[in-house]
Design an enzyme around this catalytic site. Structure first.
Site, PDB file in Angstrom:
ATOM      1  N   ASP A 448     -54.803 -62.761  51.428  1.00 28.99           N
ATOM      2  CA  ASP A 448     -55.155 -64.150  51.716  1.00 28.99           C
ATOM      3  C   ASP A 448     -55.083 -64.997  50.443  1.00 28.99           C
ATOM      4  OD1 ASP A 448     -56.092 -66.321  53.161  1.00 28.99           O
ATOM      5  OD2 ASP A 448     -57.939 -65.342  53.842  1.00 28.99           O
ATOM      6  N   ASP A 511     -55.221 -70.323  61.451  1.00 21.48           N
ATOM      7  CA  ASP A 511     -56.596 -69.957  61.790  1.00 21.48           C
ATOM      8  C   ASP A 511     -56.968 -70.466  63.177  1.00 21.48           C
ATOM      9  OD1 ASP A 511     -57.334 -68.473  59.633  1.00 21.48           O
ATOM     10  OD2 ASP A 511     -58.183 -70.151  58.506  1.00 21.48           O
TER      11      ASP A 511
HETATM   12  C1  DGJ Z   1     -58.884 -67.458  55.883  1.00 24.07           C
HETATM   13  C2  DGJ Z   1     -58.077 -66.663  56.855  1.00 24.07           C
HETATM   14  O1  DGJ Z   1     -57.068 -67.465  57.399  1.00 24.07           O
HETATM   15  C3  DGJ Z   1     -58.998 -66.101  57.921  1.00 24.07           C
HETATM   16  O2  DGJ Z   1     -58.255 -65.415  58.883  1.00 24.07           O
HETATM   17  C4  DGJ Z   1     -60.011 -65.206  57.268  1.00 24.07           C
HETATM   18  O3  DGJ Z   1     -59.353 -64.113  56.692  1.00 24.07           O
HETATM   19  C5  DGJ Z   1     -60.776 -65.982  56.220  1.00 24.07           C
HETATM   20  N1  DGJ Z   1     -59.903 -66.603  55.284  1.00 24.07           N
HETATM   21  C6  DGJ Z   1     -61.722 -65.069  55.483  1.00 24.07           C
HETATM   22  O4  DGJ Z   1     -62.349 -65.696  54.446  1.00 24.07           O
END
Ligand code: DGJ
Length: 692
Positions: A448, A511
């Site tokens: 991430d 997300d």
């Molecule tokens: C952002 C990501 O897009 C989410 O899926 C998740 O992993 C969060 N970060 C966790 O902090």
């Protein structure tokens, strides 16, 4: 293949159905004579080498906008792809041709400045109809400042009009397709954030304004770079149009010391006929054959714990989710944020990549073992380019973050970006992840990157160096741990591009897991990127982001259009939903070779009442059609959905109902899927061609 005609100073780069013809004019400038349908060398040699002189007393170069390498100097006033500043302040480049190197698929045209010891090479590599292009600059003189070095400038032929297609977005609403007439002047698509970004994505398509999903010529290009970038679509008043793209953004420059070389990332160009659908399929095909690291693999059905647990991660809680996921048929269980350091909320722990001792007193071993026992692979979330000020790493190395003296260290989500351009930070990053992978039986990393750069200034070593270190660490980790697969995530789809896809196996698309919003996001995503990399979760209803309530089947059918995953709080799901989910996962496993490796046809876009997408096996023997009705209006009968690319003479059996359809009827009249009454009705139709 690449043909050279020395008499006319021509190069003809031809794929199966397109050609790109370059001519070196008397001033050694590489002029694009043709980019379009395939031409034989003889046909290419008949192209006019000179343009008629425009009107009275031109004060500009009459050929401006027709060169695939445009540098500052002479009577050119439009956008330039290559701009340098020599040590004495001279900005104009005067390039002379110094030679070529050529194989069947690769061409290098070499130039050098007529006075300063700076060499410039244009590299072309053919992959079918896709032409990859990049520049190499070599400086043997005093330090040179490279103001701009676009990987490629694509010159379009004269069309009756120019329409630009691209995607725009924001967090939770990525890849929204945007189509608009290309205005005169320069339209700049860019990211100044240090990552590819949610706001724009480094590709563009241009057509004459009449192309549709299934017909028309489309000119497109895509940049393989995961940091800041800039793509300029220029339309001169003389109706010359270019697409020029490269790494970096204004005012980021690069210093090239004596003896140093600069290699730009690749920008690929593609001419296709057959509309936007054919353009997308050609891009998908290119990525499946030449970009992705493990193209032949089937991506497993994944479970991710983020929406279920947030930061509330515990051994027991994860095991309960894993048991439930395994019963449904999930193949890869991924523990998201919250497993490490003091990470019980988003203000601490980033940088401390060891299991939280209270949550996992015996380390991750017991959880990993249980997941493996359940027959699933184990995946782990990391965000290794970041640090929370409240972390052991930051306390030990406060100078490791991107910052400038006398300026605030701007925090976003309580975190700062590590300065990967510092060799010691790059070394730490590799060592930390290498150790994590060596000590734990991890099969998958979700990588991430949740915040863009700030306080980075114009220092190119940082903007570009960050991406080079990231690529280097990914490459080394993949070589050292060849069984590990990687997902690229940046608060959802903030880092999706052909550069990261060369090093990762799938991406987290957004997300936003609301199935209705997803239809638009996925539609835009599919314009360039294949379903094989598009992570798509089924989560809870009401959706945690939008509050919308959507039935389970519809949520599944939307997620089945990519790499199906589950992201809900399974321990709260009813028995009936868990059982139905298991059936739908089994359905997906039957069709996923078509989704992940077949050819995609967008049958109806998601802006209407009914939308649909079809995936066809490459040998044409099977098709999967996903149909979505978002809302039912009283008195509206669902129309038939004509399918594409079937054999009109063949018959196709519906695997669920046993009904047999004629190919010709499916092509002309379409499918009439049995959709449930009411809103948010989805269907999956799996057709298998009957033996003749
Ligand atoms: C952002 C990501 O897009 C989410 O899926 C998740 O992993 C969060 N970060 C966790 O902090």
């Amino acid at each position: 293949m690449i043909h050279h005609d020395s008499e006319h100073r021509l190069w003809v780069l031809s794929g199966p159905s397109s050609s790109y013809v370059l001519h070196l004019d008397e001033a050694d400038r590489p002029r694009v004579l043709h980019w379009g349908p395939r031409l034989s060398p003889e046909q290419a040699a008949s192209l006019p080498l000179r343009l008629p002189r425009p009107g009275f007393r031109p004060v500009e170069d009459p050929l401006e906008g027709s060169f695939d390498l445009i540098s500052t100097g002479g009577l050119c006033y439009g956008q330039v792809g290559l701009q340098v500043r020599f040590a004495d302040g001279t900005r104009d480049l005067e390039l002379v041709f110094t030679g070529q190197r050529r194989t069947d698929r690769e061409l290098v045209l070499a130039y050098a400045d007529r006075h300063y010891p700076l060499a410039v090479e244009c590299h072309y590599r053919l992959y079918g109809d896709v032409i990859e292009r990049h520049l190499v600059l070599r400086n043997e003189g005093e330090p040179v400042t490279v103001v701009r070095a676009d990987s490629a400038t694509w010159v379009l032929p004269r069309l009756n009009g120019y329409r630009l297609s691209s995607v725009r977005g924001q967090w939770g609403a990525e890849t929204r397709l945007h189509r608009t007439e290309l205005p005169y002047g320069e339209t700049v698509l860019t990211s100044r954030r240090g990552v590819t970004s949610h706001q724009a994505n480094p590709w563009a398509m241009v057509d004459d304004g009449t192309a549709g999903e299934e017909y028309g010529a489309v000119y497109s290009c895509a940049l393989a770079w995961s940091g800041s970038w800039r793509l300029t679509a220029q339309r001169l008043p003389t109706e010359r149009v270019t697409l020029s793209a490269g790494a970096g953004h204004d005012p980021v420059t690069q210093e090239l010391d004596t003896g140093e070389e600069l290699v730009t990332p690749v920008c690929a160009g593609l001419y296709t006929e057959g509309g936007f659908g054919a353009a997308s399929r050609a891009w998908h095909d290119h990525q499946l054959r030449h970009v992705l690291p493990h193209p032949g693999e089937i991506r497993p059905v994944l479970y991710n714990s983020w929406e279920a647990t947030g930061f509330d991660v515990s051994l027991d809680g994860q095991i309960r989710l894993a048991e439930s996921a395994a019963r449904m048929g999930v193949e890869l269980f991924v523990v998201d944020d919250g497993w490490f350091g003091a990470r019980t909320h988003d203000a601490a722990g980033l940088g401390d990549w060891y299991p939280n001792p209270h949550r996992f007193p015996e380390g991750l071993g017991p959880l990993i073992d249980r997941v493996h026992e359940l027959g699933m692979r184990f995946g782990l979330w990391v965000e290794p380019e970041m640090v929370n000020p409240d972390s052991d790493l930051y306390r030990a190395h406060p100078d490791w973050v991107i910052h400038r003296p006398h300026r605030t260290r701007t925090e976003h989500r309580n975190q700062l970006v590590l300065d990967l351009s510092r060799p010691e930070v790059g070394d730490w990053l590799y060592r930390t992840l290498d150790e994590l992978l060596a000590k734990n039986a991890i099969d998958f990393l979700k990588w991430d990157m949740n915040r863009p750069f700030t306080e980075a200034g114009p220092d190119e070593r940082l903007w570009l160096g960050h991406v080079h270190t990231l690529y280097d660490v990914l490459d080394r980790l993949r070589a050292a741990h060849p069984h590990v697969r990687i997902e690229s995530c940046s608060s959802g789809g903030g880092r999706v591009d052909l550069g990261i896809l060369r090093r990762t196996d799938q991406v987290w698309t957004s997300d936003n897991t609301d199935a209705l919003d997803r239809l638009d996001i996925q539609h835009g995503f599919s314009q360039l990127y294949p379903a094989r990399v598009m992570g798509a979760w089924v989560t809870d209803s009401p959706n945690p982001y939008t509050g919308r309530e959507i039935p389970l089947d519809f949520r599944f059918h939307v997620a089945m259009a990519g790499v199906l995953a589950i992201g809900g709080a399974l321990t709260e799901w009813s028995r009936a939903d868990l059982d139905r989910a298991a059936e739908l996962i089994a359905d997906y496993k039957r069709i996923r070779p078509l989704v992940q490796h077949g050819r995609q046809y967008r049958l109806r876009p998601p802006d209407g009442e009914l939308s649909a997408v079809q995936y066809l096996a490459s040998d044409g023997t099977e098709a999967a059609v996903l149909v979505y009705r978002r809302a039912r209006r009283f008195g509206h009968a669902d129309p038939g959905i004509p399918l594409r690319a079937l054999d009109p003479d063949a018959r196709y059996r519906d695997v669920s109902t046993g009904e047999v359809h004629h190919g010709a009827v499916l092509l002309a009249h379409g499918l009439f899927p049995d959709l449930a009454p009411g809103d948010y009705a989805g269907a999956l139709v799996h057709l298998v061609r009957e033996q003749a």
